[in-house]
Design a protein around this motif. Structure first.
Motif, PDB file in Angstrom:
ATOM      1  N   PRO A 119       0.851  -1.196   0.000  1.00 36.15           N
ATOM      2  CA  PRO A 119       0.000   0.000   0.000  1.00 36.15           C
ATOM      3  C   PRO A 119       0.882   1.240   0.000  1.00 36.15           C
ATOM      4  O   PRO A 119       1.962   1.252   0.604  1.00 36.15           O
ATOM      5  N   ASN A 120       0.445   2.291  -0.676  1.00 37.64           N
ATOM      6  CA  ASN A 120       1.228   3.527  -0.692  1.00 37.64           C
ATOM      7  C   ASN A 120       0.961   4.336   0.583  1.00 37.64           C
ATOM      8  O   ASN A 120       0.054   4.008   1.357  1.00 37.64           O
ATOM      9  N   PRO A 121       1.747   5.371   0.846  1.00 39.31           N
ATOM     10  CA  PRO A 121       1.564   6.132   2.086  1.00 39.31           C
ATOM     11  C   PRO A 121       0.146   6.675   2.279  1.00 39.31           C
ATOM     12  O   PRO A 121      -0.386   6.657   3.399  1.00 39.31           O
ATOM     13  N   LYS A 122      -0.486   7.135   1.200  1.00 38.28           N
ATOM     14  CA  LYS A 122      -1.848   7.666   1.339  1.00 38.28           C
ATOM     15  C   LYS A 122      -2.818   6.582   1.791  1.00 38.28           C
ATOM     16  O   LYS A 122      -3.724   6.839   2.594  1.00 38.28           O
ATOM     17  N   GLU A 123      -2.632   5.385   1.264  1.00 43.19           N
ATOM     18  CA  GLU A 123      -3.512   4.281   1.680  1.00 43.19           C
ATOM     19  C   GLU A 123      -3.338   3.986   3.166  1.00 43.19           C
ATOM     20  O   GLU A 123      -4.323   3.733   3.880  1.00 43.19           O
ATOM     21  N   TYR A 124      -2.094   4.016   3.638  1.00 41.44           N
ATOM     22  CA  TYR A 124      -1.869   3.806   5.079  1.00 41.44           C
ATOM     23  C   TYR A 124      -2.474   4.955   5.895  1.00 41.44           C
ATOM     24  O   TYR A 124      -3.050   4.730   6.961  1.00 41.44           O
ATOM     25  N   ILE A 125      -2.339   6.175   5.408  1.00 45.78           N
ATOM     26  CA  ILE A 125      -2.920   7.328   6.114  1.00 45.78           C
ATOM     27  C   ILE A 125      -4.437   7.161   6.243  1.00 45.78           C
ATOM     28  O   ILE A 125      -5.012   7.311   7.332  1.00 45.78           O
ATOM     29  N   ASP A 126      -5.088   6.827   5.147  1.00 47.56           N
ATOM     30  CA  ASP A 126      -6.544   6.638   5.171  1.00 47.56           C
ATOM     31  C   ASP A 126      -6.931   5.483   6.092  1.00 47.56           C
ATOM     32  O   ASP A 126      -7.951   5.545   6.797  1.00 47.56           O
ATOM     33  N   SER A 173       9.838  -5.511   1.316  1.00 44.74           N
ATOM     34  CA  SER A 173       8.766  -4.655   0.830  1.00 44.74           C
ATOM     35  C   SER A 173       8.949  -3.230   1.331  1.00 44.74           C
ATOM     36  O   SER A 173       9.641  -2.991   2.322  1.00 44.74           O
ATOM     37  N   SER A 174       8.283  -2.285   0.661  1.00 44.63           N
ATOM     38  CA  SER A 174       8.272  -0.889   1.121  1.00 44.63           C
ATOM     39  C   SER A 174       7.137  -0.627   2.115  1.00 44.63           C
ATOM     40  O   SER A 174       6.899   0.515   2.494  1.00 44.63           O
ATOM     41  N   SER A 175       6.453  -1.669   2.554  1.00 40.68           N
ATOM     42  CA  SER A 175       5.315  -1.518   3.473  1.00 40.68           C
ATOM     43  C   SER A 175       5.699  -0.740   4.727  1.00 40.68           C
ATOM     44  O   SER A 175       4.995   0.206   5.120  1.00 40.68           O
ATOM     45  N   TYR A 176       6.790  -1.130   5.351  1.00 44.71           N
ATOM     46  CA  TYR A 176       7.195  -0.477   6.598  1.00 44.71           C
ATOM     47  C   TYR A 176       7.516   0.997   6.366  1.00 44.71           C
ATOM     48  O   TYR A 176       7.073   1.873   7.118  1.00 44.71           O
ATOM     49  N   GLN A 177       8.270   1.278   5.320  1.00 42.97           N
ATOM     50  CA  GLN A 177       8.624   2.669   4.993  1.00 42.97           C
ATOM     51  C   GLN A 177       7.365   3.513   4.772  1.00 42.97           C
ATOM     52  O   GLN A 177       7.257   4.636   5.268  1.00 42.97           O
ATOM     53  N   ASN A 178       6.398   2.966   4.059  1.00 46.21           N
ATOM     54  CA  ASN A 178       5.169   3.707   3.770  1.00 46.21           C
ATOM     55  C   ASN A 178       4.322   3.892   5.024  1.00 46.21           C
ATOM     56  O   ASN A 178       3.690   4.941   5.206  1.00 46.21           O
ATOM     57  N   ALA A 179       4.315   2.886   5.905  1.00 44.29           N
ATOM     58  CA  ALA A 179       3.592   3.014   7.168  1.00 44.29           C
ATOM     59  C   ALA A 179       4.247   4.081   8.048  1.00 44.29           C
ATOM     60  O   ALA A 179       3.551   4.823   8.760  1.00 44.29           O
ATOM     61  N   CYS A 180       5.567   4.175   7.996  1.00 47.42           N
ATOM     62  CA  CYS A 180       6.282   5.199   8.777  1.00 47.42           C
ATOM     63  C   CYS A 180       5.946   6.606   8.275  1.00 47.42           C
ATOM     64  O   CYS A 180       5.819   7.541   9.082  1.00 47.42           O
ATOM     65  N   ILE A 181       5.801   6.765   6.962  1.00 46.18           N
ATOM     66  CA  ILE A 181       5.408   8.063   6.413  1.00 46.18           C
ATOM     67  C   ILE A 181       4.028   8.448   6.941  1.00 46.18           C
ATOM     68  O   ILE A 181       3.795   9.599   7.340  1.00 46.18           O
ATOM     69  N   ALA A 182       3.118   7.474   6.978  1.00 50.65           N
ATOM     70  CA  ALA A 182       1.781   7.733   7.511  1.00 50.65           C
ATOM     71  C   ALA A 182       1.836   8.084   8.992  1.00 50.65           C
ATOM     72  O   ALA A 182       1.107   8.969   9.467  1.00 50.65           O
ATOM     73  N   ALA A 183       2.722   7.401   9.724  1.00 48.42           N
ATOM     74  CA  ALA A 183       2.859   7.663  11.162  1.00 48.42           C
ATOM     75  C   ALA A 183       3.356   9.084  11.421  1.00 48.42           C
ATOM     76  O   ALA A 183       2.892   9.758  12.353  1.00 48.42           O
TER      77      ALA A 183
END
Length: 283
Positions: A65-72, A94-104
């Motif tokens: 999921p991209n950062p926006k998806e994690y944010i939502d 995967s980039s999952s963790y990185q994208n979740a961190c951006i959302a965090a």
């Protein structure tokens, strides 16, 4: 103290009963098959992937999921005043963790954990986090303890055929042909410090005999087993193969729980059917 939501990427491979038991919410990864995009564990199954490969000789591409998806995804709980502990697919995979961190960073009160793992190697950490939430532990402390515990997760799988790894570009056609011709079944081991996968022992012979030898090897090499639970996780295999592994575990160690789960689409699309693993935590 704020209430805590426990979340994980769909690649934790916990079944619906375990998700309900431990109150786990999952963010699905994307499965891109042909010209269509699906959500892991939502609207596509591993058997759909196997059937498509048999008929069309195509395999899916998987993506985070991209950062926006994690944010939502996270925002629904943050807006209600919750904190979120989220266990991600290993950052080496995967980039999952990185994208979740951006959302965090965007939302606050979110604690992503890089599992350094996949499948129920992640699932073991999710359960450990759930037990800490039940004890009233703060989210920041849970995140810290799970980050330390991930180095104790022992995750490995035996792959029956290398066909899917070859088709996915993860091994050469010559290596796959040789292994299949000689009936060699490699053990794939996860390095929790990086999330990378390495080839361990190579077994030769029928899958049923291989699974017994593999299970004995994995358990007998440890004198520090944490006996709370062990997972048998498979990508679709016979009940007889599962019984062989289960009986072998029972011969070696007295685990309080032997949990059997089937891997989801993200994992299965890379390893193919008849992949079986034992996953557990050490002291």
């Amino acid at each position: 103290m704020k209430k805590i939501i426990l979340s994980a990427d769909s690649t934790c491979d916990l079944d619906d009963c375990l998700k309900q038991r431990y109150k786990v919410h999952c963010q699905p990864l994307h499965i891109n098959l042909g010209n269509k995009q699906y959500e892991d564990g939502v609207n596509i199954t591993p058997d759909d992937i196997y059937d498509t490969y048999e008929k069309q000789r195509i395999l899916p591409k998987t993506s985070a999921p991209n950062p926006k998806e994690y944010i939502d995804y996270f925002k629904q709980w943050i807006d209600q005043g919750y904190e979120v502990v989220h266990i991600s697919l290993g950052s080496g995979l995967s980039s999952s963790y990185q994208n979740a961190c951006i959302a965090a960073e965007e939302l606050g009160n979110i604690y992503p954990v890089d599992s350094g793992n996949l499948s129920t190697g992640m699932g073991l950490l999710v359960i450990e986090a759930a037990e800490r939430i039940a004890k009233g532990m703060p989210a920041a402390q849970i995140s810290e303890e799970i980050n330390q515990l991930k180095l104790k997760v022992q995750a490995s799988f035996v792959i029956d055929k290398l066909t899917y790894l070859r088709e996915g570009g993860r091994c050469s056609a010559i290596a796959a042909f040789s292994a299949n011709l000689l009936n060699i079944k490699p053990c794939i081991e996860v390095d929790p410090t990086s999330g990378n996968m390495n080839v361990g022992k190579k077994y030769r012979g029928a899958l049923s005999k291989t699974l017994k030898r593999y299970t004995l090897d994995k358990l007998n090499e440890r004198s520090d087993l944490k006996l709370d639970r062990i997972f048998i996780t498979h990508s679709g295999t016979s009940s007889e193969n599962i019984d062989i592994v289960k009986k072998t575990i029972e011969e070696v160690a007295d685990f309080k729980e032997i949990l059997v789960t089937r891997a989801g689409c993200t994992i299965s699309s890379h390893c193919g059917p008849n992949t079986v693993g034992v996953l557990f935590v050490t002291k």
